[in-house]
Design a protein around this motif. Structure first.
Motif, PDB file in Angstrom:
ATOM      1  N   ARG A  56       1.109  -1.415   0.034  1.00  0.00           N
ATOM      2  CA  ARG A  56      -0.124  -0.079  -0.004  1.00  0.00           C
ATOM      3  C   ARG A  56       0.885   0.804  -0.018  1.00  0.00           C
ATOM      4  O   ARG A  56       0.795   1.617   0.916  1.00  0.00           O
ATOM      5  CB  ARG A  56      -1.240  -0.059   1.047  1.00  0.00           C
ATOM      6  CG  ARG A  56      -2.165   1.494   1.388  1.00  0.00           C
ATOM      7  CD  ARG A  56      -2.387   1.095   2.560  1.00  0.00           C
ATOM      8  NE  ARG A  56      -3.876  -0.163   1.845  1.00  0.00           N
ATOM      9  CZ  ARG A  56      -5.245  -0.424   2.631  1.00  0.00           C
ATOM     10  NH1 ARG A  56      -4.552   0.209   3.939  1.00  0.00           N
ATOM     11  NH2 ARG A  56      -5.359  -1.778   2.348  1.00  0.00           N
ATOM     12  N   GLY A  57       1.770   1.666  -1.174  1.00  0.00           N
ATOM     13  CA  GLY A  57       1.772   3.115  -1.004  1.00  0.00           C
ATOM     14  C   GLY A  57       3.795   2.547  -0.749  1.00  0.00           C
ATOM     15  O   GLY A  57       4.490   4.143  -0.385  1.00  0.00           O
ATOM     16  N   MET A 108      -3.940   8.720  -6.437  1.00  0.00           N
ATOM     17  CA  MET A 108      -3.830   7.327  -6.891  1.00  0.00           C
ATOM     18  C   MET A 108      -3.402   6.524  -7.655  1.00  0.00           C
ATOM     19  O   MET A 108      -3.376   5.188  -8.122  1.00  0.00           O
ATOM     20  CB  MET A 108      -5.346   7.096  -6.856  1.00  0.00           C
ATOM     21  CG  MET A 108      -5.827   8.060  -5.377  1.00  0.00           C
ATOM     22  SD  MET A 108      -7.550   8.040  -4.651  1.00  0.00           S
ATOM     23  CE  MET A 108      -8.463   6.711  -5.589  1.00  0.00           C
ATOM     24  N   LEU A 111      -0.030   5.674  -7.794  1.00  0.00           N
ATOM     25  CA  LEU A 111       0.391   4.671  -6.982  1.00  0.00           C
ATOM     26  C   LEU A 111       0.088   3.298  -7.459  1.00  0.00           C
ATOM     27  O   LEU A 111       0.930   2.131  -7.843  1.00  0.00           O
ATOM     28  CB  LEU A 111      -0.503   4.452  -5.921  1.00  0.00           C
ATOM     29  CG  LEU A 111      -0.246   6.082  -4.992  1.00  0.00           C
ATOM     30  CD1 LEU A 111      -0.481   6.089  -3.581  1.00  0.00           C
ATOM     31  CD2 LEU A 111       1.350   5.152  -4.264  1.00  0.00           C
ATOM     32  N   GLN A 112      -1.373   3.109  -8.540  1.00  0.00           N
ATOM     33  CA  GLN A 112      -0.705   1.171  -9.037  1.00  0.00           C
ATOM     34  C   GLN A 112      -0.795   1.365  -9.727  1.00  0.00           C
ATOM     35  O   GLN A 112      -0.204  -0.301 -10.093  1.00  0.00           O
ATOM     36  CB  GLN A 112      -2.564   2.188  -9.116  1.00  0.00           C
ATOM     37  CG  GLN A 112      -3.191   0.436  -9.790  1.00  0.00           C
ATOM     38  CD  GLN A 112      -2.848  -0.943  -8.769  1.00  0.00           C
ATOM     39  OE1 GLN A 112      -3.705  -0.253  -7.912  1.00  0.00           O
ATOM     40  NE2 GLN A 112      -2.866  -1.819  -9.311  1.00  0.00           N
ATOM     41  N   THR A 115       3.517   2.205  -8.578  1.00  0.00           N
ATOM     42  CA  THR A 115       4.027   2.503  -7.158  1.00  0.00           C
ATOM     43  C   THR A 115       4.390   4.074  -7.283  1.00  0.00           C
ATOM     44  O   THR A 115       5.586   4.063  -5.521  1.00  0.00           O
ATOM     45  CB  THR A 115       4.803   1.493  -6.672  1.00  0.00           C
ATOM     46  OG1 THR A 115       6.288   1.040  -7.653  1.00  0.00           O
ATOM     47  CG2 THR A 115       4.585   0.150  -6.143  1.00  0.00           C
ATOM     48  N   TYR A 196      -7.720   0.976  -8.614  1.00  0.00           N
ATOM     49  CA  TYR A 196      -7.643   2.864  -7.822  1.00  0.00           C
ATOM     50  C   TYR A 196      -8.287   2.650  -6.663  1.00  0.00           C
ATOM     51  O   TYR A 196      -7.369   3.420  -6.171  1.00  0.00           O
ATOM     52  CB  TYR A 196      -7.770   3.090  -9.356  1.00  0.00           C
ATOM     53  CG  TYR A 196      -7.399   3.351 -10.658  1.00  0.00           C
ATOM     54  CD1 TYR A 196      -6.193   3.251 -10.631  1.00  0.00           C
ATOM     55  CD2 TYR A 196      -8.328   2.400 -11.441  1.00  0.00           C
ATOM     56  CE1 TYR A 196      -5.292   3.059 -12.262  1.00  0.00           C
ATOM     57  CE2 TYR A 196      -7.597   2.363 -13.313  1.00  0.00           C
ATOM     58  CZ  TYR A 196      -5.861   2.553 -12.995  1.00  0.00           C
ATOM     59  OH  TYR A 196      -5.393   2.141 -14.436  1.00  0.00           O
ATOM     60  N   GLN A 199      -6.262   3.081  -3.952  1.00  0.00           N
ATOM     61  CA  GLN A 199      -4.819   2.929  -3.683  1.00  0.00           C
ATOM     62  C   GLN A 199      -5.187   5.096  -2.671  1.00  0.00           C
ATOM     63  O   GLN A 199      -4.170   5.233  -2.890  1.00  0.00           O
ATOM     64  CB  GLN A 199      -4.071   3.979  -4.944  1.00  0.00           C
ATOM     65  CG  GLN A 199      -4.011   2.131  -5.704  1.00  0.00           C
ATOM     66  CD  GLN A 199      -2.663   1.395  -4.816  1.00  0.00           C
ATOM     67  OE1 GLN A 199      -1.727   2.090  -3.994  1.00  0.00           O
ATOM     68  NE2 GLN A 199      -2.426   0.375  -5.172  1.00  0.00           N
ATOM     69  N   ALA A 202      -3.136   5.460   1.143  1.00  0.00           N
ATOM     70  CA  ALA A 202      -1.588   5.554   0.737  1.00  0.00           C
ATOM     71  C   ALA A 202      -1.332   6.871   0.169  1.00  0.00           C
ATOM     72  O   ALA A 202      -0.547   7.689   0.786  1.00  0.00           O
ATOM     73  CB  ALA A 202      -1.429   4.325   0.149  1.00  0.00           C
ATOM     74  N   GLY A 352      -3.981  -2.784  -2.743  1.00  0.00           N
ATOM     75  CA  GLY A 352      -3.104  -3.407  -4.509  1.00  0.00           C
ATOM     76  C   GLY A 352      -4.197  -4.420  -5.033  1.00  0.00           C
ATOM     77  O   GLY A 352      -4.743  -5.107  -3.515  1.00  0.00           O
TER      78      GLY A 352
END
Length: 405
Positions: A56-57, A108, A111-112, A115, A196, A199, A202, A352
């Motif tokens: 998670r991030g 978001m 991140l997805q 990362t 998405y 995220q 995070a 994720g």
């Protein structure tokens, strides 16, 4: 490959009885280095990715990156790098008159997709923070590898009159009020649109650390008039208490022993008769502990591949860690139970697609990849996955690999 990995690799040749010249050894090391890079770098679509575990991030990016296109790897001060890239995305949004909500959607998405690393590789020809593809018209590789350019394309797209399909967030009618993940999907056209939204937590945490104001109003007139309504619709739930544990872990829930952050204790449940592996439980635990002490940087985002190897399998036969738990027979799944037997597999939701899995060693400890050093295995308290990654503990299961090989 660092010095530790090089020594480990060369050591494998020590007992062969062959007298290899220094230049030949160097060549072998270089070839192995290329092989490792090929698996963990350029091969996101290959086996390493298929057996990967997400966070998670946690893997992130900084570099004091000036937006000029330096490729970033999952090493070094990852969180610092992540925050720097978040600031670049926010600046592009703010300079373009967009709201903090737009920044949140951008964070978001990145991140997805990556990362929040400015990757120079990805599925097919996807690269950069948003994994945009040169072959699809998002720009040249040199352009996309510039975070400022990539963020600009995500938010504003290209000229819709001349570039088919390359539309940014602001080209999407109603993006201001639709769900956050839905808006991201409208731009990315991902095969997994449901990911998405996972995220958001995070992204908000990174924004807070980066000093980004996600409540910032836009400067584009009508674009943000309905933003509050959109935020409530996309992310709020009037039935939720401020304390998430109050809803997820009610005091009278007998089937959910233990709250997030509480210690794990050894259970003594025996494995079912159909749980058969090349290695015994004792040998598997010993192998995992040895890998933590002497192993190399072989396991970046490869948690499911690692636990399969612990028990003597070459592969798990399942694409993602969390899927491995979901496919377990119901009788083998111990949801939220914080009393796993030594040797059990423990699973977490990470926000994720992939989730995370680790081997329980006993005494509250697990062998896990990436938690202390990206790519390496370390023995850490099992609670670290919750407290350091913000992940949600799902439960444990016996080491059952019906599709392993």
């Amino acid at each position: 490959m660092d010095g530790r990995d090089a020594v480990r690799t060369l050591g494998r040749f020590a007992g062969t009885g062959l007298k290899i010249k220094a230049t030949a050894i160097a060549s072998v090391v270089f070839v192995i280095f290329l092989f490792v890079v090929g698996i963990f770098g350029a091969g996101i679509g290959g086996k390493a990715f298929a057996d990967s575990c997400g966070e998670r991030g946690t893997p992130g990016v900084d570099y004091g990156d000036d937006g000029e296109g330096t490729a970033q790897q999952p090493t070094g001060n990852i969180r610092k790098n992540q925050i720097a890239n978040a600031k670049i995305i926010d600046k592009v949004a703010d300079d373009g008159g967009l709201s903090g909500r737009a920044t949140l959607i951008g964070l978001m998405t990145a991140l997805q997709e990556s990362t929040l690393l400015n990757l120079d590789h990805g599925h097919l020809d996807s690269i950069g923070l948003f994994q945009q593809r040169p072959s699809q018209g998002w720009g040249t590789k040199t352009q996309i590898m510039q975070p400022k350019y990539a963020a600009g394309m995500f938010f504003f797209g290209a000229n819709r009159d001349t570039t088919a399909g390359i539309h940014g967030l602001t080209d999407i009618q109603g993006w201001e009020t639709m769900g956050l993940g839905q808006a991201a999907q409208k731009v990315q056209a991902s095969a997994h649109p449901e990911l998405y939204d996972g995220q958001e937590d995070a992204a908000r945490k990174i924004a807070k650390e980066a000093g980004i104001d996600l409540d910032r109003a836009g400067k584009g007139g009508d674009a943000d008039e309905d933003q509050d309504q959109g935020d409530d619709t996309a992310t709020g739930n009037p039935d939720q208490d401020d304390d998430p544990d109050a809803q997820c872990y009610p005091e009278d829930a007998n089937d959910r022993p233990g709250k997030p952050g509480e210690a794990f204790h050894d259970g003594d449940a025996p494995w079912p008769a159909n749980v058969k592996n090349p290695r015994s439980t004792a040998d598997a635990i010993a192998w995992a502990e040895k890998e933590a002490k002497t192993g190399g940087k072989d396991w970046y985002r490869a948690c499911l591949a690692f636990v399969a190897r612990v028990y003597g399998w070459s592969f798990s036969g399942v694409p993602y860690a969390i899927d491995h738990y979901r496919e377990m027979p119901a009788s083998m799944k111990h949801d939220k139970d914080r009393n796993p037997p030594p040797g059990a597999l423990m699973y977490w939701e990470t926000g994720g697609r992939a989730g995370h899995v680790a081997v329980y060693l006993g005494d509250g400890k697990i062998a896990s990849n990436d938690i202390l050093r990206p790519g390496y295995i370390d023995v850490v308290p099992a609670t670290d996955i919750e407290t350091k990654w913000g992940s949600t503990y799902v439960g444990w299961a016996p080491p059952y690999f019906p599709k392993g090989g």
